[in-house]
Design a protein around this motif. Structure first.
Motif, PDB file in Angstrom:
ATOM      1  N   PRO A  46       0.839  -1.211   0.000  1.00  0.00           N
ATOM      2  CA  PRO A  46       0.000   0.000   0.000  1.00  0.00           C
ATOM      3  C   PRO A  46       0.870   1.255   0.000  1.00  0.00           C
ATOM      4  O   PRO A  46       1.869   1.329   0.710  1.00  0.00           O
ATOM      5  CB  PRO A  46      -0.797  -0.097   1.301  1.00  0.00           C
ATOM      6  N   ILE A  47       0.486   2.216  -0.809  1.00  0.00           N
ATOM      7  CA  ILE A  47       1.202   3.491  -0.902  1.00  0.00           C
ATOM      8  C   ILE A  47       0.333   4.566  -0.266  1.00  0.00           C
ATOM      9  O   ILE A  47      -0.831   4.731  -0.626  1.00  0.00           O
ATOM     10  CB  ILE A  47       1.501   3.864  -2.371  1.00  0.00           C
ATOM     11  N   PHE A  48       0.900   5.290   0.680  1.00  0.00           N
ATOM     12  CA  PHE A  48       0.219   6.364   1.413  1.00  0.00           C
ATOM     13  C   PHE A  48       1.029   7.625   1.180  1.00  0.00           C
ATOM     14  O   PHE A  48       2.216   7.662   1.490  1.00  0.00           O
ATOM     15  CB  PHE A  48       0.188   5.992   2.899  1.00  0.00           C
ATOM     16  N   ALA A  49       0.405   8.642   0.586  1.00  0.00           N
ATOM     17  CA  ALA A  49       1.145   9.869   0.274  1.00  0.00           C
ATOM     18  C   ALA A  49       0.360  11.084   0.744  1.00  0.00           C
ATOM     19  O   ALA A  49      -0.867  11.047   0.843  1.00  0.00           O
ATOM     20  CB  ALA A  49       1.391   9.950  -1.224  1.00  0.00           C
ATOM     21  N   ASN A  81      -2.751  -0.381  -4.400  1.00  0.00           N
ATOM     22  CA  ASN A  81      -3.496   0.360  -3.382  1.00  0.00           C
ATOM     23  C   ASN A  81      -2.767   1.670  -3.091  1.00  0.00           C
ATOM     24  O   ASN A  81      -1.783   1.682  -2.371  1.00  0.00           O
ATOM     25  CB  ASN A  81      -3.606  -0.504  -2.117  1.00  0.00           C
ATOM     26  N   VAL A  82      -3.279   2.768  -3.659  1.00  0.00           N
ATOM     27  CA  VAL A  82      -2.646   4.074  -3.489  1.00  0.00           C
ATOM     28  C   VAL A  82      -3.654   5.031  -2.863  1.00  0.00           C
ATOM     29  O   VAL A  82      -4.766   5.178  -3.366  1.00  0.00           O
ATOM     30  CB  VAL A  82      -2.159   4.646  -4.849  1.00  0.00           C
ATOM     31  N   ALA A  98      -8.351   5.496 -11.453  1.00  0.00           N
ATOM     32  CA  ALA A  98      -7.824   4.130 -11.530  1.00  0.00           C
ATOM     33  C   ALA A  98      -7.688   3.565 -10.110  1.00  0.00           C
ATOM     34  O   ALA A  98      -8.650   3.579  -9.354  1.00  0.00           O
ATOM     35  CB  ALA A  98      -6.515   4.107 -12.314  1.00  0.00           C
ATOM     36  N   ASN A  99      -6.483   3.131  -9.737  1.00  0.00           N
ATOM     37  CA  ASN A  99      -6.242   2.532  -8.416  1.00  0.00           C
ATOM     38  C   ASN A  99      -5.885   3.565  -7.352  1.00  0.00           C
ATOM     39  O   ASN A  99      -5.552   3.207  -6.230  1.00  0.00           O
ATOM     40  CB  ASN A  99      -5.088   1.537  -8.523  1.00  0.00           C
ATOM     41  N   MET A 100      -5.960   4.845  -7.701  1.00  0.00           N
ATOM     42  CA  MET A 100      -5.519   5.906  -6.790  1.00  0.00           C
ATOM     43  C   MET A 100      -6.714   6.629  -6.187  1.00  0.00           C
ATOM     44  O   MET A 100      -7.544   7.162  -6.918  1.00  0.00           O
ATOM     45  CB  MET A 100      -4.623   6.897  -7.545  1.00  0.00           C
ATOM     46  N   GLY A 148      -2.384  -2.714   8.952  1.00  0.00           N
ATOM     47  CA  GLY A 148      -2.459  -3.947   8.175  1.00  0.00           C
ATOM     48  C   GLY A 148      -2.677  -3.720   6.688  1.00  0.00           C
ATOM     49  O   GLY A 148      -3.365  -4.493   6.040  1.00  0.00           O
ATOM     50  N   GLY A 149      -2.145  -2.656   6.145  1.00  0.00           N
ATOM     51  CA  GLY A 149      -2.287  -2.387   4.720  1.00  0.00           C
ATOM     52  C   GLY A 149      -3.527  -1.600   4.342  1.00  0.00           C
ATOM     53  O   GLY A 149      -3.685  -1.200   3.208  1.00  0.00           O
ATOM     54  N   ALA A 150      -4.415  -1.372   5.311  1.00  0.00           N
ATOM     55  CA  ALA A 150      -5.626  -0.587   5.033  1.00  0.00           C
ATOM     56  C   ALA A 150      -5.443   0.829   5.578  1.00  0.00           C
ATOM     57  O   ALA A 150      -4.866   1.023   6.647  1.00  0.00           O
ATOM     58  CB  ALA A 150      -6.843  -1.240   5.680  1.00  0.00           C
ATOM     59  N   VAL A 151      -5.945   1.794   4.843  1.00  0.00           N
ATOM     60  CA  VAL A 151      -5.867   3.189   5.259  1.00  0.00           C
ATOM     61  C   VAL A 151      -7.221   3.602   5.812  1.00  0.00           C
ATOM     62  O   VAL A 151      -8.252   3.365   5.189  1.00  0.00           O
ATOM     63  CB  VAL A 151      -5.491   4.107   4.075  1.00  0.00           C
TER      64      VAL A 151
END
Length: 165
Positions: A46-49, A81-82, A98-100, A148-151
């Motif tokens: 997962p990418i969190f920005a 997952n972005v 898309a996925n963002m 756990g990978g979820a935001v």
């Protein structure tokens, strides 16, 4: 550094579409860094920005966009997952490309109106609007966590008066 008078500074800060600040850009150096840094990361990570302006073209007339956002999207597209949080718009805004997933953070000051044309921008649903009769309506902050990978995202809104800190 621009040696503006107080009145000139207020004109820039209080005008949604003032030309002086110019458009937001990530720029080649930052895009190169992002591509190099993310090349080491698994595509299912997962990418969190976070960013100050929206990393998409929300409403260009008010400088609510980043001009080279499509280049950043190309770098982020391979990831499953972005989640990108942004400020600057002083509004509650959600968008997905898309996925963002893009989400604004609640503003701590100056609730701005929504552009009248936000529906044609492709954004879904009715955006909440602050009540100008209530000076702190639409203001607050956001709590964001990665577990756990979820935001997770929670807006903490002020009501009649700011909370005591």
């Amino acid at each position: 550094s621009r040696k503006l008078t107080a009145a000139e500074r207020m004109d820039v800060a209080g005008t949604l579409n003032h030309a002086m600040p110019g458009p937001f850009m990530l720029g080649k150096a930052q895009l190169d860094w992002m591509e190099k840094d993310l090349s080491k990361v698994s595509k299912n990570m997962p990418i969190f920005a976070r960013s100050h302006p929206p990393q998409y073209h929300y409403y260009r007339p008010w400088n609510f966009s980043t001009e080279d956002a499509p280049e950043a999207h190309a770098i982020l597209k391979p990831f499953q997952n972005v989640q990108v949080f942004h400020g600057h718009v002083h509004q509650v805004v959600q968008n997905q490309i898309a996925n963002m997933k893009f989400m604004s953070s609640v503003s701590t000051s100056w609730p701005h109106p929504y552009p009248e044309t936000y529906q044609p921008l492709g954004l879904k649903g009715q955006m909440p609007r602050s009540n100008p009769a209530l000076p702190f309506d639409g203001l607050g902050w956001s709590n964001n966590k990665v577990v756990g990978g979820a935001v997770t995202h929670e807006d903490v809104l002020w009501t009649i008066r700011p909370p005591k800190v």
